[in-house]
Write a protein that holds these residues in place. Structure first.
Motif, PDB file in Angstrom:
ATOM      1  N   TYR A  97      99.475  58.205  71.185  1.00  0.00           N
ATOM      2  CA  TYR A  97      98.338  59.100  70.967  1.00  0.00           C
ATOM      3  C   TYR A  97      98.800  60.395  70.318  1.00  0.00           C
ATOM      4  O   TYR A  97      99.816  60.986  70.724  1.00  0.00           O
ATOM      5  N   SER A 108      94.457  64.955  74.806  1.00  0.00           N
ATOM      6  CA  SER A 108      93.025  64.872  75.131  1.00  0.00           C
ATOM      7  C   SER A 108      92.455  63.498  74.798  1.00  0.00           C
ATOM      8  O   SER A 108      91.590  62.980  75.527  1.00  0.00           O
ATOM      9  N   THR A 109      92.935  62.886  73.712  1.00  0.00           N
ATOM     10  CA  THR A 109      92.470  61.546  73.343  1.00  0.00           C
ATOM     11  C   THR A 109      92.899  60.519  74.381  1.00  0.00           C
ATOM     12  O   THR A 109      92.126  59.630  74.763  1.00  0.00           O
ATOM     13  N   HIS A 150      90.815  60.963  77.602  1.00  0.00           N
ATOM     14  CA  HIS A 150      89.482  60.362  77.444  1.00  0.00           C
ATOM     15  C   HIS A 150      89.555  58.844  77.583  1.00  0.00           C
ATOM     16  O   HIS A 150      88.717  58.222  78.260  1.00  0.00           O
TER      17      HIS A 150
END
Length: 355
Positions: free
Chosen positions: A324, A328-329, A332
């Motif tokens: 990633y 934050s991705t 989520h």
């Protein structure tokens, strides 16, 4: 205007339990055919037939089917006789999920979505159209030497499941088969309540769509939720262990385990490693009822859970190791997988370990 619902798989080559084989072996035994002859060339032992957790390849069941047809193929409606033996309980948790559905239509939609938990070789496609619900039964990929038997068996088993769900015989509007009529069509009339058409372009059966709205007598919201969770888990475990999905998963898992820093390879790199084009890989995965993205999520989730509970890596470091660009991705995605954040998952893991 019509609505079409396709099955979750497009071919019969998916792993399955042994209940179907056990049923056919039992039927053959009643006709004087021994277990040894029925299991010849399948690689199965008689002991394995009693293991509810045993998983077999579709070709293993196909070997048993060929033995059955070889031994009893002179019976003109063998497929009907065998198909009537499949009851809702034969299908285990898959069957209980259908039973617990609110209506017959919702049970059918569920069965199509999770068809790989059945024992079918013929693939149904459902069409809701004004005044009629039609299930077309695709047999194009079924081996020719057992095709008629499997069309008879699978259509009859589907009809039997519908009857079991409602608690009485489901009256069909029409039924059609793409093979010639047998000399005696009485067993068809007794089974389906009507005389099917033969030598037709397709195999299909249809019902009054009003029947689909009927509530099922054993519908239960909580039982359905539990069964759905178990069905999803079973599908995930079966896909992980077999076929093209297993090959892709192996390439997605870092060679160094959780200590490996390399991000998972993209689909183009995976396809090259498997000596096929990206388009071909996508098609194979689609046929298997999955996708590169879904398998990548499964691998990432498993690795994330392991790193969060077994290493001191920060959430940002875990995100980087999983490929990633931003934490934050990853957060989520993790919340989508588990319903909680990585930090909360780690805290809960520590609490469980302390207790």
């Amino acid at each position: 205007m019509s609505t079409v619902t396709e099955a979750g798989v497009k071919d019969w080559d998916f792993p399955r339990g042994v209940a179907s084989v056990a049923l056919m072996v039992g039927f053959a035994g009643e006709q004087g055919v021994g277990v040894g002859r029925m299991l010849q060339g399948s690689g199965l032992s008689e002991k394995a037939l009693g293991d509810p957790d045993a998983q077999i390849d579709a070709h293993t069941e196909l070997a048993v089917i060929r033995n059955l047809v070889r031994e009893l193929g002179d019976r003109p409606t063998l497929g009907l006789e065998v198909g009537r033996r499949y009851r809702i309980t034969t299908f285990g948790i898959f069957g209980f999920a259908c039973v617990s559905s609110p209506t017959l239509g919702e049970a059918i939609a569920f069965a199509l979505r999770y068809l790989e938990l059945s024992f079918t070789f013929c693939i149904p496609v459902a069409r809701w159209q004004p005044g009629e619900f039609v299930a077309r039964i695709h047999d194009e990929r079924v081996p020719a030497d057992v095709r008629r038997f499997l069309v008879e068996r699978d259509v009859t088993a589907m009809h039997q499941m519908l009857c079991d769900l409602l608690g009485h015989r489901v009256e069909l509007v029409r039924a059609e088969f793409d093979y010639p009529a047998p000399a005696d069509t009485t067993p068809y009339v007794e089974t389906y309540g009507l005389l099917p058409g033969f030598d037709r372009p397709h195999n299909l059966f249809s019902m009054d769509p009003a029947v689909l709205e009927r509530p099922l007598p054993q519908a239960n919201e909580h039982t359905l939720a539990m069964c759905l969770a178990q069905c999803r888990d079973l599908v995930s475990r079966r896909r992980a262990r077999t076929g093209i999905a297993a090959d892709v998963r192996e390439l997605l898992v870092p060679r160094g385990g959780v200590d490996g820093f390399a991000a998972p390879p993209g689909i183009d790199a995976v396809a090259r490693d498997l000596n096929m084009s990206t388009r071909t890989l996508r098609r194979h995965l689609d046929t298997a009822g999955t996708s590169y993205r879904q398998l990548l999520d499964e691998v990432r989730r498993a690795l994330a859970e392991e790193m969060l509970t077994a290493t001191p890596l920060s959430v940002s470091d875990v995100a980087i190791r999983l490929g990633y660009a931003e934490a934050s991705t990853f957060i989520h995605a993790f919340k989508r997988w588990t319903g909680t954040t990585p930090s909360a998952y780690r805290r809960d893991g520590v609490s469980r370990a302390v207790r």
